[in-house]
Design a protein around this motif. Structure first.
Motif, PDB file in Angstrom:
ATOM      1  N   UNK A 194       0.818  -1.206   0.000  1.00  0.00           N
ATOM      2  CA  UNK A 194       0.000   0.000   0.000  1.00  0.00           C
ATOM      3  C   UNK A 194       0.854   1.259   0.000  1.00  0.00           C
ATOM      4  N   UNK A 195       2.102   1.138   0.444  1.00  0.00           N
ATOM      5  CA  UNK A 195       2.998   2.296   0.504  1.00  0.00           C
ATOM      6  C   UNK A 195       3.218   2.899  -0.878  1.00  0.00           C
ATOM      7  N   UNK A 196       3.045   2.078  -1.905  1.00  0.00           N
ATOM      8  CA  UNK A 196       3.221   2.573  -3.282  1.00  0.00           C
ATOM      9  C   UNK A 196       2.261   3.714  -3.589  1.00  0.00           C
ATOM     10  N   UNK A 197       1.100   3.730  -2.935  1.00  0.00           N
ATOM     11  CA  UNK A 197       0.146   4.821  -3.164  1.00  0.00           C
ATOM     12  C   UNK A 197       0.712   6.144  -2.682  1.00  0.00           C
ATOM     13  N   UNK A 198       1.407   6.122  -1.552  1.00  0.00           N
ATOM     14  CA  UNK A 198       2.033   7.339  -1.045  1.00  0.00           C
ATOM     15  C   UNK A 198       3.204   7.760  -1.930  1.00  0.00           C
ATOM     16  N   UNK A 199       3.969   6.782  -2.381  1.00  0.00           N
ATOM     17  CA  UNK A 199       5.088   7.086  -3.269  1.00  0.00           C
ATOM     18  C   UNK A 199       4.571   7.754  -4.543  1.00  0.00           C
ATOM     19  N   UNK A 200       3.505   7.207  -5.106  1.00  0.00           N
ATOM     20  CA  UNK A 200       2.934   7.775  -6.326  1.00  0.00           C
ATOM     21  C   UNK A 200       2.416   9.187  -6.082  1.00  0.00           C
ATOM     22  N   UNK A 201       1.770   9.387  -4.937  1.00  0.00           N
ATOM     23  CA  UNK A 201       1.145  10.676  -4.650  1.00  0.00           C
ATOM     24  C   UNK A 201       2.163  11.783  -4.397  1.00  0.00           C
ATOM     25  N   UNK A 202       3.306  11.441  -3.808  1.00  0.00           N
ATOM     26  CA  UNK A 202       4.215  12.482  -3.353  1.00  0.00           C
ATOM     27  C   UNK A 202       5.566  12.533  -4.069  1.00  0.00           C
ATOM     28  N   UNK A 203       5.795  11.670  -5.052  1.00  0.00           N
ATOM     29  CA  UNK A 203       7.083  11.693  -5.748  1.00  0.00           C
ATOM     30  C   UNK A 203       7.332  13.023  -6.439  1.00  0.00           C
ATOM     31  N   UNK A 204       6.323  13.563  -7.092  1.00  0.00           N
ATOM     32  CA  UNK A 204       6.488  14.818  -7.826  1.00  0.00           C
ATOM     33  C   UNK A 204       6.972  15.956  -6.948  1.00  0.00           C
ATOM     34  N   UNK A 205       6.280  16.199  -5.856  1.00  0.00           N
ATOM     35  CA  UNK A 205       6.661  17.324  -4.992  1.00  0.00           C
ATOM     36  C   UNK A 205       7.970  17.033  -4.268  1.00  0.00           C
ATOM     37  N   UNK A 244      18.820  14.181  -7.403  1.00  0.00           N
ATOM     38  CA  UNK A 244      17.481  14.341  -6.830  1.00  0.00           C
ATOM     39  C   UNK A 244      16.717  13.022  -6.743  1.00  0.00           C
ATOM     40  N   UNK A 245      16.765  12.214  -7.792  1.00  0.00           N
ATOM     41  CA  UNK A 245      16.022  10.952  -7.772  1.00  0.00           C
ATOM     42  C   UNK A 245      16.550  10.017  -6.681  1.00  0.00           C
ATOM     43  N   UNK A 246      17.864   9.961  -6.531  1.00  0.00           N
ATOM     44  CA  UNK A 246      18.445   9.118  -5.483  1.00  0.00           C
ATOM     45  C   UNK A 246      18.058   9.628  -4.099  1.00  0.00           C
ATOM     46  N   UNK A 247      18.066  10.941  -3.944  1.00  0.00           N
ATOM     47  CA  UNK A 247      17.682  11.553  -2.670  1.00  0.00           C
ATOM     48  C   UNK A 247      16.245  11.188  -2.319  1.00  0.00           C
ATOM     49  N   UNK A 248      15.361  11.296  -3.317  1.00  0.00           N
ATOM     50  CA  UNK A 248      13.940  11.021  -3.077  1.00  0.00           C
ATOM     51  C   UNK A 248      13.717   9.545  -2.756  1.00  0.00           C
ATOM     52  N   UNK A 249      14.400   8.655  -3.471  1.00  0.00           N
ATOM     53  CA  UNK A 249      14.268   7.229  -3.187  1.00  0.00           C
ATOM     54  C   UNK A 249      14.710   6.915  -1.761  1.00  0.00           C
ATOM     55  N   UNK A 250      15.822   7.512  -1.348  1.00  0.00           N
ATOM     56  CA  UNK A 250      16.319   7.283   0.005  1.00  0.00           C
ATOM     57  C   UNK A 250      15.362   7.875   1.039  1.00  0.00           C
ATOM     58  N   UNK A 251      14.779   9.030   0.713  1.00  0.00           N
ATOM     59  CA  UNK A 251      13.833   9.670   1.636  1.00  0.00           C
ATOM     60  C   UNK A 251      12.586   8.812   1.808  1.00  0.00           C
ATOM     61  N   UNK A 252      12.058   8.263   0.724  1.00  0.00           N
ATOM     62  CA  UNK A 252      10.888   7.390   0.819  1.00  0.00           C
ATOM     63  C   UNK A 252      11.219   6.128   1.618  1.00  0.00           C
ATOM     64  N   UNK A 253      12.424   5.603   1.427  1.00  0.00           N
ATOM     65  CA  UNK A 253      12.824   4.416   2.181  1.00  0.00           C
ATOM     66  C   UNK A 253      12.901   4.728   3.682  1.00  0.00           C
ATOM     67  N   UNK A 254      13.517   5.854   4.025  1.00  0.00           N
ATOM     68  CA  UNK A 254      13.634   6.231   5.428  1.00  0.00           C
ATOM     69  C   UNK A 254      12.262   6.528   6.028  1.00  0.00           C
ATOM     70  N   UNK A 255      11.384   7.148   5.233  1.00  0.00           N
ATOM     71  CA  UNK A 255      10.035   7.435   5.722  1.00  0.00           C
ATOM     72  C   UNK A 255       9.294   6.132   6.001  1.00  0.00           C
ATOM     73  N   UNK A 256       9.448   5.173   5.105  1.00  0.00           N
ATOM     74  CA  UNK A 256       8.807   3.866   5.297  1.00  0.00           C
ATOM     75  C   UNK A 256       9.297   3.213   6.590  1.00  0.00           C
TER      76      UNK A 256
END
Length: 203
Positions: A30-41, A55-67
């Motif tokens: 279900x976390x994919x829904x949050x990733x989809x919703x907030x990747x752009x911003x 930027x893409x690496x930063x965002x991927x790491x941020x989503x991982x840490x948030x999870x």
């Protein structure tokens, strides 16, 4: 009307509170829904704060840490400012550990697709930011202090309201107001200086 804790994305409504509850209950996908919703911003934030090509690496790491930190996420809070605070931290770490220092030109190139949205009402000197004005704005933003660049970026480039900005930066709302005003004043002076110099060059 959207209810609190929901995000409009791609024409559909995502109830972030419900999604987080599902993830906590063991429905990791279900976390994919949050990733989809907030990747752009999140990408816009990383780029605007200086991550550049990382930027893409930063965002991927941020989503991982948030999870990994969802267990500590406060029920009823907004996910966006919480995530963007993580993005800001990851961006800062990435920039600090980079072998090369990013130039203003590099940051301008990385921000090519960002759309500055500072309203005319914010400050007369910051109005009419179309076309070539965007490059001028990006260069001026790069000259601000870290705290002023962040508050201007969050409020206007990322269209976050005052409460979200305060939460993302972990500042009192009064601090957001005062630093935003000072940041806009400095930005206005830089833009006026650039306009004056540009006018002299054209003469």
């Amino acid at each position: 009307m959207r209810t609190q804790g929901e995000v409009l994305e791609g024409g559909r409504v995502v109830d972030e509170g419900a999604v987080i509850a599902r993830v906590r209950a063991g429905e990791a996908e279900a976390y994919a829904e949050l990733v989809h919703a907030f990747t752009g911003i999140a990408l816009r934030a990383a780029v605007a704060l200086g991550a550049g090509s990382d930027a893409e690496d930063v965002v991927q790491q941020a989503f991982f840490k948030a999870y990994c930190s969802l267990g500590r996420f406060r029920d009823g809070a907004s996910f966006k400012p919480w995530l963007l605070a993580i993005v800001a931290n990851e961006t800062r770490n990435t920039v600090r550990s980079a072998v090369r220092q990013r130039s203003v030109v590099g940051r301008e190139a990385a921000l090519a697709e960002s759309e500055p949205l500072i309203p005319e009402s914010a400050d007369p000197a910051v109005a009419a930011l179309e076309g070539e004005r965007r490059a001028t704005l990006r260069a001026a933003l790069a000259q601000l202090s870290d705290e002023h660049r962040k508050v201007v970026t969050y409020r206007y480039l990322l269209e976050m309201d005052e409460a979200e900005t305060a939460e993302a930066l972990d500042w009192p709302r009064g601090t957001v107001k005062s630093r935003l005003n000072r940041g806009l004043e400095k930005l206005g002076r830089l833009l006026r200086k650039e306009d004056k110099e540009g006018g002299e060059e054209r003469e």
